[in-house]
Design a protein around this motif. Structure first.
Motif, PDB file in Angstrom:
ATOM      1  N   UNK A 193       0.833  -1.206   0.000  1.00  0.00           N
ATOM      2  CA  UNK A 193       0.000   0.000   0.000  1.00  0.00           C
ATOM      3  C   UNK A 193       0.868   1.257   0.000  1.00  0.00           C
ATOM      4  N   UNK A 194       1.880   1.274   0.844  1.00  0.00           N
ATOM      5  CA  UNK A 194       2.793   2.430   0.892  1.00  0.00           C
ATOM      6  C   UNK A 194       3.530   2.600  -0.428  1.00  0.00           C
ATOM      7  N   UNK A 232       1.276   4.026  -3.246  1.00  0.00           N
ATOM      8  CA  UNK A 232       1.035   5.467  -3.144  1.00  0.00           C
ATOM      9  C   UNK A 232       2.261   6.272  -3.570  1.00  0.00           C
ATOM     10  N   UNK A 233       3.434   5.790  -3.242  1.00  0.00           N
ATOM     11  CA  UNK A 233       4.662   6.468  -3.682  1.00  0.00           C
ATOM     12  C   UNK A 233       4.810   6.383  -5.202  1.00  0.00           C
ATOM     13  N   UNK A 234       4.494   5.232  -5.765  1.00  0.00           N
ATOM     14  CA  UNK A 234       4.552   5.060  -7.223  1.00  0.00           C
ATOM     15  C   UNK A 234       3.539   5.976  -7.902  1.00  0.00           C
ATOM     16  N   UNK A 269      -5.125   3.396   1.163  1.00  0.00           N
ATOM     17  CA  UNK A 269      -5.140   4.247   2.348  1.00  0.00           C
ATOM     18  C   UNK A 269      -5.845   3.571   3.519  1.00  0.00           C
ATOM     19  N   UNK A 270      -6.812   2.719   3.241  1.00  0.00           N
ATOM     20  CA  UNK A 270      -7.493   2.037   4.351  1.00  0.00           C
ATOM     21  C   UNK A 270      -6.551   1.068   5.064  1.00  0.00           C
ATOM     22  N   UNK A 271      -5.664   0.417   4.326  1.00  0.00           N
ATOM     23  CA  UNK A 271      -4.668  -0.465   4.951  1.00  0.00           C
ATOM     24  C   UNK A 271      -3.739   0.363   5.843  1.00  0.00           C
ATOM     25  N   UNK A 272      -3.309   1.502   5.332  1.00  0.00           N
ATOM     26  CA  UNK A 272      -2.416   2.375   6.101  1.00  0.00           C
ATOM     27  C   UNK A 272      -3.139   2.919   7.336  1.00  0.00           C
ATOM     28  N   UNK A 283       1.363   9.819  13.461  1.00  0.00           N
ATOM     29  CA  UNK A 283       2.725  10.233  13.120  1.00  0.00           C
ATOM     30  C   UNK A 283       3.270   9.491  11.916  1.00  0.00           C
ATOM     31  N   UNK A 284       2.989   8.210  11.824  1.00  0.00           N
ATOM     32  CA  UNK A 284       3.450   7.421  10.681  1.00  0.00           C
ATOM     33  C   UNK A 284       2.738   7.850   9.393  1.00  0.00           C
ATOM     34  N   UNK A 285       1.470   8.214   9.501  1.00  0.00           N
ATOM     35  CA  UNK A 285       0.732   8.689   8.314  1.00  0.00           C
ATOM     36  C   UNK A 285       1.295  10.026   7.839  1.00  0.00           C
ATOM     37  N   UNK A 286       1.628  10.897   8.798  1.00  0.00           N
ATOM     38  CA  UNK A 286       2.238  12.181   8.423  1.00  0.00           C
ATOM     39  C   UNK A 286       3.577  11.929   7.738  1.00  0.00           C
ATOM     40  N   UNK A 287       4.350  10.987   8.270  1.00  0.00           N
ATOM     41  CA  UNK A 287       5.630  10.639   7.649  1.00  0.00           C
ATOM     42  C   UNK A 287       5.412  10.076   6.232  1.00  0.00           C
ATOM     43  N   UNK A 288       4.337   9.323   6.028  1.00  0.00           N
ATOM     44  CA  UNK A 288       4.015   8.802   4.703  1.00  0.00           C
ATOM     45  C   UNK A 288       3.747   9.948   3.730  1.00  0.00           C
TER      46      UNK A 288
END
Length: 153
Positions: A27-28, A31-33, A86-89, A96-101
């Motif tokens: 999932x991460x 989203x980056x791709x 995004x639901x997995x994330x 904090x981890x979502x902000x870092x994402x």
């Protein structure tokens, strides 16, 4: 409704920890791709920024991160929305981890030295789906810009 569908297909909400970890990594990566794909002029620097993020976020070796990136690219081509990622994330990451994402997405966008309007729109949309506030979104953007762009200037 989803639980009913999963019951018929044999899927369970409690997948193995390995399957959940893989789904989170994918999932991460997707989203980056998607940020890289949003810029019509895909750049090697953007690809490298994704690999660096995956290596740091998940402590992957270079072979693992290359394979994950390829799988993410294939998955992104067939994706019709971002909600499933995004639901997995949202299920596994702290705020904090979502902000870092979101910051990592900005780093990919800034990797080629400029920000495309499509990248900006995509990151804004994903930040909303991740329940990142506007203030957190802007702070992540400014931090990524401050950290990443001077190296490319």
């Amino acid at each position: 409704m989803k639980d009913l569908f999963d019951a018929f297909t044999g899927q369970t909400a409690a997948d193995s920890p390995e399957a959940q970890a893989h789904a989170l990594k994918l999932a991460c990566a997707v989203l980056l791709v998607e940020v890289m794909r949003a810029d019509p002029a895909m750049d090697v620097a953007e690809r490298q920024a994704i690999l660096t993020t995956l290596n740091q976020q998940f402590a992957l070796g270079s072979d693992e991160s290359d394979r994950l990136l390829e799988l993410a690219a294939q998955t992104a081509k067939g994706a019709y929305d971002h909600h499933r990622f995004t639901s997995v994330i949202n299920d596994h990451f702290s705020q904090g981890q979502k902000i870092h994402m979101v910051e990592s997405m900005w780093q990919v966008a800034f990797a080629d030295g400029h920000l495309d309007a499509h990248e900006n729109h995509l990151i804004s949309k994903v930040a909303g789906l991740l329940h990142v506030t506007h203030g957190e979104y802007i702070a992540a953007k400014l931090h990524a810009k401050q950290v990443f762009l001077p190296a490319n200037s």
